[in-house]
Design an enzyme around this catalytic site. Structure first.
Site, PDB file in Angstrom:
ATOM      1  N   GLU A 169       8.978  15.894  15.419  1.00  0.00           N
ATOM      2  CA  GLU A 169       9.488  15.747  14.064  1.00  0.00           C
ATOM      3  C   GLU A 169       8.748  16.723  13.145  1.00  0.00           C
ATOM      4  O   GLU A 169       7.534  16.645  13.009  1.00  0.00           O
ATOM      5  CB  GLU A 169       9.269  14.307  13.587  1.00  0.00           C
ATOM      6  CG  GLU A 169       9.864  14.052  12.219  1.00  0.00           C
ATOM      7  CD  GLU A 169       9.593  12.637  11.719  1.00  0.00           C
ATOM      8  OE1 GLU A 169       8.450  12.158  11.853  1.00  0.00           O
ATOM      9  OE2 GLU A 169      10.537  12.013  11.196  1.00  0.00           O
ATOM     10  N   GLU A 217       9.335   1.091  11.044  1.00  0.00           N
ATOM     11  CA  GLU A 217      10.397   2.081  10.808  1.00  0.00           C
ATOM     12  C   GLU A 217       9.714   3.432  10.865  1.00  0.00           C
ATOM     13  O   GLU A 217       8.975   3.796   9.951  1.00  0.00           O
ATOM     14  CB  GLU A 217      11.045   1.877   9.436  1.00  0.00           C
ATOM     15  CG  GLU A 217      11.773   0.555   9.258  1.00  0.00           C
ATOM     16  CD  GLU A 217      13.066   0.469  10.047  1.00  0.00           C
ATOM     17  OE1 GLU A 217      13.434   1.439  10.734  1.00  0.00           O
ATOM     18  OE2 GLU A 217      13.704  -0.596   9.982  1.00  0.00           O
ATOM     19  N   LYS A 259       0.889  -1.169   0.000  1.00  0.00           N
ATOM     20  CA  LYS A 259       0.000   0.000   0.000  1.00  0.00           C
ATOM     21  C   LYS A 259       0.923   1.214   0.000  1.00  0.00           C
ATOM     22  O   LYS A 259       1.462   1.604   1.023  1.00  0.00           O
ATOM     23  CB  LYS A 259      -0.874  -0.015   1.261  1.00  0.00           C
ATOM     24  CG  LYS A 259      -2.189   0.733   1.149  1.00  0.00           C
ATOM     25  CD  LYS A 259      -2.084   2.208   0.823  1.00  0.00           C
ATOM     26  CE  LYS A 259      -1.924   3.081   2.055  1.00  0.00           C
ATOM     27  NZ  LYS A 259      -1.722   4.518   1.693  1.00  0.00           N
ATOM     28  N   CYS A 298      13.333  10.683   7.213  1.00  0.00           N
ATOM     29  CA  CYS A 298      13.193  10.166   8.577  1.00  0.00           C
ATOM     30  C   CYS A 298      14.483  10.345   9.370  1.00  0.00           C
ATOM     31  O   CYS A 298      14.465  10.562  10.566  1.00  0.00           O
ATOM     32  CB  CYS A 298      12.802   8.700   8.541  1.00  0.00           C
ATOM     33  SG  CYS A 298      13.926   7.710   7.554  1.00  0.00           S
TER      34      CYS A 298
END
Ligand code: NAP
Ligand code: MG
Length: 495
Positions: free
Chosen positions: A397, A262, A186, A298
């Protein structure tokens, strides 16, 4: 700064789902419009898959798996098939680079020079590994023989982010397929095109039908259906920590499928004072760590912790370096940075800059939307000074071109600040003192520490997070191959 929209068009892609070796419309007949964040152009009407399509894809993947056409193929034959696929990916590298550049707004030069080579090398490395990975014999007495073998898990689902569409796919598909599993992907709703093309090319290369399936659609429907599916054996997720939590819940509430996460990061770059003379050479690394891919990374080095003797010089050099990076249309080859992935995300990033200002941070450069004439979501690279680590901008973040610079007094404080975050994905340390480098490398709680550079290491090195950056496994290296295999003990009594 003026910018132009280059006269380049996006390659056409069949944007139906890819299930059982062929393109199919969503059962509901629904599609959604996929626009480029670079200039708003419509790229494709993409199949909007939901639970019914996920069912079809999982069924196709299960049938392929049970047939043994891939899962029990001789390792050398599986290697050859994957290498044929790698060759086809290489032939189509230019097309795939264009798809990621248009869909994600990534500079075409990054797609060509970094994303495609890395995605292809990852696939090649895992293909080559297939007939080189040995199983084990356990250290028994003479009355037994213990074999420890690895077998494919079955149907693996992968739910992916939009920031490195092809690399993130290759990090999953390489080891998942090499281990003999079937895959249902996906992709992120913003960037489905390269994944669809990837699956089409796999079939063209002779990978059996049903081994790779792609169900584009939204997280809350298609993503959740994959996470909750009773016949998915394992789910590999890359994305935000917030959504990662959902996948643990989905697993707990369904079939206890294995989940590997992750997730996000807030990675420190620690600059020790002994490095002062090398700053002119190293500042490009620091800028790259913070701003590469518009900070939509990331492992972005989004917190620069600089010793108080060098913090002003680091801030100033970073400012002049980043002001020299051209922001523009991603298809313009002179652009170092492109737009953010969508309007909502741009607003979120600019909201963080406001929060930083309110909390007392100083905007050294950037901090605003630029290039409105392009009709995209461009944000000037932003440096926030006078930041302390308790501020929102230092803890959360941002996932955009915004870096926080903070001073520290000594090594202990540097370590405390580096670790004072819920995340633990990556980090950099800049020093010429080997002892300091090794002490910091051991003390920083993160999956990767790079010394005097910004790097995640190549495909031979595992990549993954500590703390809330994820757990359950690693991307890349033999660790990834084993993560997508089950371990079985076969125990013989010897009489
Ligand atoms: P995201 O919002 O977490 O989305 C990731 C994927 O999850 C997308 O495919 C998304 O679908 C899907 N999803 C969203 N909500 C869901 C739900 N309720 N149930 C099931 N699936 C759901 O992340 P993103 O914004 O795409 O990517 C940015 C994040 O990824 C950052 O936090 C970044 O740090 C992280 N990241 C981590 C790594 C790593 O290796 N550690 C690498 C790259 C990125 P939709 O597209 O429809 O929302
Ligand atoms: Mg898009």
């Amino acid at each position: 700064m003026t910018a132009v929209i280059p006269d380049v068009s996006c390659p056409a892609v069949d944007a139906r789902a890819f299930i059982g070796g062929r393109p199919v419309a969503a059962r509901s007949g629904r599609t959604y419009a996929d626009h480029s964040p670079a200039d708003g152009r419509l790229l494709a009407d993409v199949a909007e898959c939901d639970a019914a399509d996920v069912d079809d894809a999982v069924r196709a993947a299960r049938e392929a798996f049970e047939s043994g056409a891939w899962s029990r193929m001789h390792p050398q034959a599986r290697k050859k098939a994957l290498l044929r696929f790698v060759d086809l990916l290489s032939t189509h590298a230019g097309e795939l680079a264009l798809l990621d550049a248009f869909d994600a707004g990534k500079p075409i030069t990054d797609c060509e020079d970094l994303d495609l080579p890395e995605a292809i090398e990852t696939m090649r490395w895992f293909a080559e590994a297939i007939d080189k990975a040995y199983d084990q014999v356990s250290p028994t007495g003479e009355d037994a023989l213990g074999l420890v073998i690895h077998q494919p898990i079955g149907v693996v689902g992968a739910v992916l982010p939009w920031n490195f569409p092809l690399i993130m796919l290759a990090w999953k598909a390489g080891p998942v397929l090499a281990a003999g599993n079937s895959l249902v992907v996906k992709p992120a709703e913003q960037t489905p095109l390269s994944a669809l093309r990837f699956a089409q090319l796999a079939t063209e290369a002779g990978i059996p039908d049903g081994v790779i399936n792609v169900v584009p659609g939204f997280g809350e429907t298609a993503g959740a259906a994959l996470g909750r599916h009773m016949d998915v054996d394992m789910l590999a997720f890359t994305g935000s920590t917030e959504v990662g939590r959902h996948f643990l819940r989905y697993s707990a509430e369904s079939n206890l499928k294995r989940v590997v996460l992750e997730c996000g990061g807030k990675s420190p770059q620690v600059v020790m004072p002994d490095i002062a003379a090398d700053l002119p050479a190293l500042i490009e690394q620091m800028a790259f760590a913070a701003f590469w891919n518009m900070g939509e990374n990331c492992a972005c080095g989004s917190r620069i912790l600089a010793h108080r003797d060098v913090v002003d010089e680091v801030t100033e050099r970073l400012r002049t370096t980043i002001e020299g990076w051209r922001v523009g249309h991603p298809l313009d080859r002179s652009s170092r940075l492109g737009p953010l992935v969508e309007e909502q995300h741009m607003r979120r990033v600019l909201g963080y800059v406001e929060t930083g200002r309110r909390e007392g941070a100083r905007v050294v450069t950037g901090g605003e939307r630029i290039l409105p004439e392009l009709n995209g979501f461009y944000v000037a690279p932003t440096i926030l000074g006078d930041v302390h680590n308790a501020m929102t901008v230092a803890q959360e973040e941002i996932f955009g071109p915004v870096v926080c610079v903070m001073p520290f007094g000594d090594e202990d404080q540097a370590i405390r600040l580096a670790n004072d975050t819920p995340y633990g994905l990556a980090s950099s340390v800049y020093t010429n003192d080997l002892n300091v480098a090794h002490r910091l490398a051991r003390a920083i709680r993160a999956g990767t520490v790079s010394i005097n550079c910004y790097s995640e290491g190549d495909v031979t090195a595992p990549f993954g997070g500590w703390k809330q950056s994820g757990f359950g496994g690693r991307d890349k290296s033999m660790a990834a191959l084993h993560q997508y295999s089950e371990t079985k003990t076969i125990w013989y009594a010897i009489r």
